[in-house]
Structure formats: structure tokens, C-alpha cells
Design an enzyme around this catalytic site. Sequence first.
Site, mmCIF file in Angstrom:
data_model
loop_
_atom_site.group_PDB
_atom_site.id
_atom_site.type_symbol
_atom_site.label_atom_id
_atom_site.label_comp_id
_atom_site.label_asym_id
_atom_site.label_seq_id
_atom_site.Cartn_x
_atom_site.Cartn_y
_atom_site.Cartn_z
ATOM 1 N N ARG A 150 -9.417 0.890 6.515
ATOM 2 C CA ARG A 150 -9.165 0.118 5.214
ATOM 3 C C ARG A 150 -10.030 -0.214 4.329
ATOM 4 O O ARG A 150 -11.218 -0.283 4.767
ATOM 5 C CB ARG A 150 -8.166 -1.107 5.691
ATOM 6 C CG ARG A 150 -7.029 -1.045 6.280
ATOM 7 C CD ARG A 150 -5.815 -0.459 5.450
ATOM 8 N NE ARG A 150 -4.741 -0.074 6.411
ATOM 9 C CZ ARG A 150 -4.164 0.751 6.852
ATOM 10 N NH1 ARG A 150 -5.000 1.888 7.112
ATOM 11 N NH2 ARG A 150 -2.855 0.951 7.570
ATOM 12 N N GLU A 187 -7.429 -5.709 0.156
ATOM 13 C CA GLU A 187 -7.517 -4.797 0.953
ATOM 14 C C GLU A 187 -6.364 -3.900 0.965
ATOM 15 O O GLU A 187 -5.157 -4.110 0.173
ATOM 16 C CB GLU A 187 -7.076 -5.623 2.513
ATOM 17 C CG GLU A 187 -6.931 -4.723 3.580
ATOM 18 C CD GLU A 187 -5.614 -4.482 4.463
ATOM 19 O OE1 GLU A 187 -5.786 -3.993 5.499
ATOM 20 O OE2 GLU A 187 -4.649 -4.942 3.776
ATOM 21 N N ARG A 241 -8.219 1.761 12.334
ATOM 22 C CA ARG A 241 -7.505 1.637 11.201
ATOM 23 C C ARG A 241 -8.140 1.382 9.996
ATOM 24 O O ARG A 241 -8.980 0.138 9.700
ATOM 25 C CB ARG A 241 -6.658 0.179 11.508
ATOM 26 C CG ARG A 241 -5.754 -0.336 10.445
ATOM 27 C CD ARG A 241 -5.482 -1.715 10.954
ATOM 28 N NE ARG A 241 -4.605 -2.589 9.832
ATOM 29 C CZ ARG A 241 -3.117 -2.018 9.894
ATOM 30 N NH1 ARG A 241 -2.713 -1.268 10.753
ATOM 31 N NH2 ARG A 241 -2.369 -2.515 8.884
ATOM 32 N N CYS A 266 0.700 -1.287 0.076
ATOM 33 C CA CYS A 266 0.089 -0.084 0.094
ATOM 34 C C CYS A 266 0.895 1.283 -0.009
ATOM 35 O O CYS A 266 0.286 2.302 -0.253
ATOM 36 C CB CYS A 266 -0.758 0.138 1.244
ATOM 37 S SG CYS A 266 -0.179 0.289 2.795
HETATM 38 C C1 SAM Z 1 0.790 -4.717 2.556
HETATM 39 S S1 SAM Z 1 1.635 -6.100 2.941
HETATM 40 C C2 SAM Z 1 0.373 -7.415 2.995
HETATM 41 C C3 SAM Z 1 0.423 -7.945 4.212
HETATM 42 C C4 SAM Z 1 -0.498 -9.000 4.433
HETATM 43 N N1 SAM Z 1 -1.919 -9.223 3.929
HETATM 44 C C5 SAM Z 1 -0.600 -9.526 5.889
HETATM 45 O O1 SAM Z 1 -1.846 -9.898 6.269
HETATM 46 O O2 SAM Z 1 0.575 -9.619 6.730
HETATM 47 C C6 SAM Z 1 2.311 -6.271 1.602
HETATM 48 C C7 SAM Z 1 3.250 -7.569 1.204
HETATM 49 O O3 SAM Z 1 3.522 -7.680 -0.020
HETATM 50 C C8 SAM Z 1 5.050 -8.050 -0.047
HETATM 51 N N2 SAM Z 1 5.637 -7.837 -1.507
HETATM 52 C C9 SAM Z 1 5.957 -6.619 -1.978
HETATM 53 N N3 SAM Z 1 6.284 -6.958 -3.496
HETATM 54 C C10 SAM Z 1 6.229 -8.152 -3.635
HETATM 55 C C11 SAM Z 1 6.190 -9.053 -4.838
HETATM 56 N N4 SAM Z 1 6.767 -8.316 -5.834
HETATM 57 N N5 SAM Z 1 5.998 -10.155 -4.906
HETATM 58 C C12 SAM Z 1 5.610 -10.853 -3.594
HETATM 59 N N6 SAM Z 1 5.271 -10.247 -2.628
HETATM 60 C C13 SAM Z 1 5.530 -8.897 -2.483
HETATM 61 C C14 SAM Z 1 5.611 -7.290 0.842
HETATM 62 O O4 SAM Z 1 6.736 -7.769 1.459
HETATM 63 C C15 SAM Z 1 4.562 -7.241 1.893
HETATM 64 O O5 SAM Z 1 4.956 -8.095 3.002
#
Ligand code: SAM
Length: 422
Positions: free
Chosen positions: A155, A109, A153, A70
Amino acid sequence: MRFIDLFAGLGGFHVGLANNGHKCVFACEIDSELRELYKFNYGIDPFDDVTKIDVTKIPNHEIICAGFPCQPFSLAGRKKGAECPKSGKLIEHVIRIADYHSPKFILLENVPNIVTIANGTFWKYLTNSFENIGYKIYHKIISPVDIGIPQNRKRIFVIGVRKDIDKGIFNWPKTTGLKTVNLSKILNKNNIHKNLESPKTNLLKHWQKLLDQLSISELRSTSIVAPEFGATYPHNFSKLPFAEMKKYKGAYGQSLTKCKSWKEIMQRMPNYTKKKNKIPDWLLKSALYTRELYTQNSDLCMEWSKTLEKKNNSWQILEWRGKFNDLNIYNHLVQFRASGIRILQANVAPSLISMTPTQIPIIPTETRYLSPYEAAKLQNLHKLKLLPHGTVKSFKALGNAVNAKIIEVITRNLNIDYGILR
Ligand SMILES: C[S@@+](CC[C@H](N)C(=O)[O-])C[C@H]1O[C@@H](n2cnc3c(N)ncnc32)[C@H](O)[C@@H]1O
């Protein structure tokens, strides 16, 4: 139903859906430590980069979950939206996977302003893309406080329902409202936590001393901006001639009369005026209020400011967002933010955010920070076998996670509502 957990992080979607009996068949997470943790907590070894996924290798599933990163969309981020080369376009890969597999549901989300970012063009792109591959899109902004969890929070939750099973309406959970939450129920000082450092403990005591002595009984969403005590300079001095400026008083009433250059003047001015030679708009109302306070309590304020710790600019501003008629810091939560010391209502925690672990809420009566376990409770992830190692990493991941309870509540009736047999 079977689900896949893209951008899996700590697995907030996983916990929420598993609590309703659904089963994870594939996960994807780029961060290697989070991948290790996911494997440990759920027994699934996530794939790494979503952009490298071969869709044909993903097992069949009924639900796609994607809490796509995000930062590009959050208010704090750079507002680049889908143009952001690194993570703004990751949603394309969710669309790519959905197009190939056609699962029944898509569950996303993100921060609420994905709807308005870039004049709504990103949101249009997102909704059109899913509509074009056969989904009806519903969305709702939900905060944990809405379902009785003491964290603010907001969202946006987006659900795509495949058009052949869509009913033209999505059954969002009922929300209860703020009054029902009570943070104290989740606080437990016996959890492993970090104590508040003594300079910060002393600082809070010092501010409380001022509040106890001031001739005020309430503060309404305003800040006390200590450098304004004794100051008389015009709040916008960007066009003021040097000779004119010397007639005024700077931060803490410092005389500017003997200054020989603008440089010397600026050394006696509050830090927040230094960028544009004015009090910034967001602080102006509070700065003027502080000057008024000073006129009514000048001796007291001057004496108090002599012993205020001034090496840190943000320690000189008290941002009151607490109960307007209870000026006791110790009946509140505290956050040390870049803009000031923020005092918050004690019944609900502020949003856990990932980028600044320095904003971890403080419980002043217990001179300590909120513990990672308590934060995990606020995200309903406290039953995980393992959290990331150390406070900073834990708070970063928890601040990134989706609130698992909200996912659980949103998806509770999916099977019944859509007549899907287990
Ligand atoms: C907003 S967080 C989502 C967290 C998750 N929904 C949770 O409940 O913990 C976004 C996640 O996407 C991962 N991310 C970023 N770029 C990515 C990619 N190219 N491929 C896979 N994961 C990625 C980040 O490391 C991060 O953990």
C-alpha cells in the site's frame, strides 16, 4: 497529538495512532454498521458522510487520517480515478478540511497505483492540492511483510507535513524483508473458523493425486490447465475456417470431427477460449506447458481428468505460486480464485481484500479457512472488542482496513522528530 479519522472503517489508523498515545477527537464513516462498531470499540460516534461535514464543527487536531476509498484506484477497479463520480473525488474533502484546520500532519493510505492511474493526473492533482495549501508530501510503498507481519499487502502511505515544521526529509521506518515472517505463528485452529466444504477438500486431494504421479519435480509460477490435456486446437482459432477447425481436438482431447456447427465446436472447447476464440494471453504459456506435460504423461492425465470435477471452470486450473520444488499442496496455502485454484507459499498470507470474500485463504492441512480473528491479527486489529458480525462482513472490513501496525510504526517518532511536546 489529537487526530481525526476520516473514512474510519474498522479504525486501523485509530489503533496505530492510539498505540503511540495519540487521541482521536472526531471520526467519519458512511457505513452505519461500521459506525456502530466504531462507537462500541472506541467510544466515538462517527459522523456519516464526509461530503456533508461542516468543517467548523470538527474539533481542533494535529493529524488528519484518511484511508479514502480505494476501489476507483485499485487494479481490480475500473481505473476511472478521480473521474469516478461517487468515491474518486472524496479526497477533495480531505483537502477541504486540511485547508480550514491546517493540522501539522496529513496521513493517507491507498493502493500504490494511485500514483500512475489516469497517466499520473490524479497523483499530480493530489500532491499539488496539498502543496498549494501548505504541505510537503512524502510517500512510500510499504507491505506488512516489510515490518515482519506475514501478509503481502503493498500500500502507498502518504504523509503531508505542514511546511513550517517540515525538515525536507521524512523518517520512514526501517523495513526488514520477507524472510523474517512466519504465518504459522499466528494460526490457531481453535479460533472460530469455517471448515472447507467437502467438494473443495476432495478437489484438492484429486489435484494432489495428479501432482504425486506426474513426472515433474518442480513448477515455476505456472499453471496446470487441465482442459489442455489432449487438446490440439490452434491457440488462436479466430480466423480458422470451420472445416479446418474440425481436424483438431478440443478440451480434454474431445474430437471435433463430427461437429455440425461452430456452436457444437465451442461446446467442446475450454471455457477460457470462448470470448475471443483463442487462449487468452495470460494463460497461453501455462496452456502450452500443460500440453507438453500431457505428451509425457498422456495415459495418466486422461485417466485423472475423467474423475476431475468439471462443473466449475476455475476448478480445472491449478495456479502454482508456491515453492517451486515442493509439489505438495498441503505444505502451502490455497485460494479459490475466479481464475483458478491458487497455491501460495505457506509463510505469508496473500493480501486480504474486501471485494471478494470468496478468496479467503485456506489452510489445507486443517481443511479450513483462515478465521476472522487470524485475519484481524494480520491487520493488527485483533485487540478490538468487536469485529463485524459474520465471516463475510469481517473479511470485507478487514480487507478494507489499513494495517494498524504500519501506522503505529510510521508515526512512532513523530513527536520526537518534530519536537512536539505531549
Ligand atoms: C478503504 S476504507 C478505509 C478503512 C479504514 N482506513 C480502516 O482502517 O478500516 C474506506 C471507507 O470509507 C467509507 N466511505 C466511503 N464513502 C464515504 C463517505 N462519503 N463518507 C464517509 N465514509 C465513506 C467506506 O464505508 C469505507 O469504510
